[in-house]
Design an enzyme around this catalytic site. Structure first.
Site, PDB file in Angstrom:
ATOM      1  N   CYS A 288       3.684  -5.995  10.199  1.00 48.00           N
ATOM      2  CA  CYS A 288       3.400  -5.091   9.081  1.00 48.00           C
ATOM      3  C   CYS A 288       4.729  -4.744   8.443  1.00 48.00           C
ATOM      4  O   CYS A 288       5.720  -4.490   9.155  1.00 48.00           O
ATOM      5  CB  CYS A 288       2.693  -3.824   9.574  1.00 48.00           C
ATOM      6  SG  CYS A 288       2.502  -2.516   8.316  1.00 48.00           S
TER       7      CYS A 288
ATOM      8  N   THR B  50      -1.764  -7.032   5.193  1.00 50.52           N
ATOM      9  CA  THR B  50      -3.202  -6.822   5.041  1.00 50.52           C
ATOM     10  C   THR B  50      -3.681  -7.310   3.684  1.00 50.52           C
ATOM     11  O   THR B  50      -4.715  -7.981   3.569  1.00 50.52           O
ATOM     12  CB  THR B  50      -3.553  -5.337   5.224  1.00 50.52           C
ATOM     13  OG1 THR B  50      -3.073  -4.895   6.502  1.00 50.52           O
ATOM     14  CG2 THR B  50      -5.051  -5.107   5.154  1.00 50.52           C
TER      15      THR B  50
ATOM     16  N   HIS C 279       5.733  -2.154   7.114  1.00 54.87           N
ATOM     17  CA  HIS C 279       6.216  -0.821   7.455  1.00 54.87           C
ATOM     18  C   HIS C 279       7.081  -0.819   8.729  1.00 54.87           C
ATOM     19  O   HIS C 279       7.987   0.006   8.868  1.00 54.87           O
ATOM     20  CB  HIS C 279       5.043   0.141   7.687  1.00 54.87           C
ATOM     21  CG  HIS C 279       4.388   0.651   6.443  1.00 54.87           C
ATOM     22  ND1 HIS C 279       3.549  -0.120   5.683  1.00 54.87           N
ATOM     23  CD2 HIS C 279       4.446   1.857   5.832  1.00 54.87           C
ATOM     24  CE1 HIS C 279       3.107   0.589   4.661  1.00 54.87           C
ATOM     25  NE2 HIS C 279       3.631   1.789   4.721  1.00 54.87           N
TER      26      HIS C 279
ATOM     27  N   SER D 139       0.819  -1.213   0.000  1.00 56.21           N
ATOM     28  CA  SER D 139       0.000   0.000   0.000  1.00 56.21           C
ATOM     29  C   SER D 139       0.850   1.260   0.000  1.00 56.21           C
ATOM     30  O   SER D 139       0.352   2.348  -0.292  1.00 56.21           O
ATOM     31  CB  SER D 139      -0.927   0.004   1.220  1.00 56.21           C
ATOM     32  OG  SER D 139      -0.179   0.060   2.422  1.00 56.21           O
TER      33      SER D 139
ATOM     34  N   CYS E   7       2.662  -7.040   1.710  1.00 53.51           N
ATOM     35  CA  CYS E   7       1.744  -6.354   2.612  1.00 53.51           C
ATOM     36  C   CYS E   7       0.936  -7.413   3.341  1.00 53.51           C
ATOM     37  O   CYS E   7       0.280  -8.241   2.707  1.00 53.51           O
ATOM     38  CB  CYS E   7       0.821  -5.423   1.820  1.00 53.51           C
ATOM     39  SG  CYS E   7      -0.483  -4.657   2.795  1.00 53.51           S
TER      40      CYS E   7
END
Length: 269
Positions: free
Chosen positions: A188, A76, A190, A11, A74
């Site tokens: 995650c 998610t 990130h 994302s 990712c």
């Protein structure tokens, strides 16, 4: 197909942590990285939205670049869409990411593990199934880190520091005595970019686990199985985004430990 690129998407910039591992493990390969920053963060969207965007991005990578493999960098998107992507492109090698609960169980001495992830990942049926399979093997403290991916995406150091302090307080106490957390799963892509800040709130010996290296190794295995590894040095990196190309280029220059020339990003829908 040996010289076709490997597609990677997230994302936003978080998937660059996975791309780092991929480029380390597969230094001869070409990569196309797509940051869907115009529709981020996925972790705060519903499953239907994330699935639709994942299919759109994957189709673009397949049709524009004729990719030979796709890495969904990712958590998610993997939880919401990996089954749909496999159904849409059954012949395409696909690798997703999931929080590294199984390695954490193996490594933890106290049996108490904290999982930092987006709410979307923790609420997903895919994560629920994974969590259930490990019931009784460890105690997991699940911490939904609302806003942390967004703050990392925005390079907001003050907000990142505040959120890390809040979520690590919820994840602890840390240590090696009974009942204390000795292993933290970064659920995650990130979050590795905030690892130093997160570590400030745990003991120096507490383990932090992310998924970059396992994903890179699995990608290599799939390419070997289909005889699709690059047979010469074709190393290249192309960056694309649905957001601001300057932001992606800046993040790539800051966070990619392996760089080929100056990273420039192209804006796409």
């Amino acid at each position: 197909m040996n010289h076709a690129p490997i597609g990677v998407f997230d994302s936003g910039v978080g998937g660059l942590s996975v791309l780092n591992a991929l480029r380390t493990e597969l230094p001869r390969e070409r990569f196309v990285y797509f940051a869907d920053a115009g529709h981020a963060p996925y972790g705060e969207r519903g499953d239907a939205y994330v699935a639709a965007r994942s299919l759109t991005v994957a189709r673009q990578l397949v049709e524009r670049h004729a990719i030979k493999a796709l890495v969904v960098a990712c958590n998610t998107a993997t939880a919401a869409a990996i089954h749909l992507l496999r159904a849409a492109w059954p012949a395409l090698p696909l690798v997703g990411v999931e929080p590294a609960l199984k390695p954490a169980v193996t490594l933890s001495a106290t049996g108490h593990i904290a999982v930092l992830a987006t709410r979307g990942t923790l609420d997903s049926s895919k994560f629920g199934t994974l969590h259930a399979t490990l019931a009784g093997q460890a105690t997991f403290r699940l911490v939904p880190c609302d806003g942390l991916a967004r703050a990392i995406e925005a390079s907001d150091a003050a907000e990142v520091a505040a959120l890390c302090a809040r979520y690590m307080a919820a994840a602890g106490p840390f240590g090696f005595s009974p009942g204390q957390v000795d292993t933290v799963v970064l659920g995650c892509t990130h979050y590795p970019f905030a690892a130093d800040e997160l570590r400030r709130h745990a003991g120096s010996a507490v383990r932090f686990i992310d998924t970059g290296t396992p994903v890179a190794l699995q990608t290599r295995r799939l390419l070997m199985a289909t005889n699709a590894l690059a047979d010469m040095d074709t190393a290249d990196l192309q960056l694309e985004t649905s957001g601001a190309p300057e932001a992606l280029a800046t993040a790539a220059a800051q966070w990619l430990t392996l760089r080929i020339g100056k990273p420039l990003a192209t804006a796409l829908g």
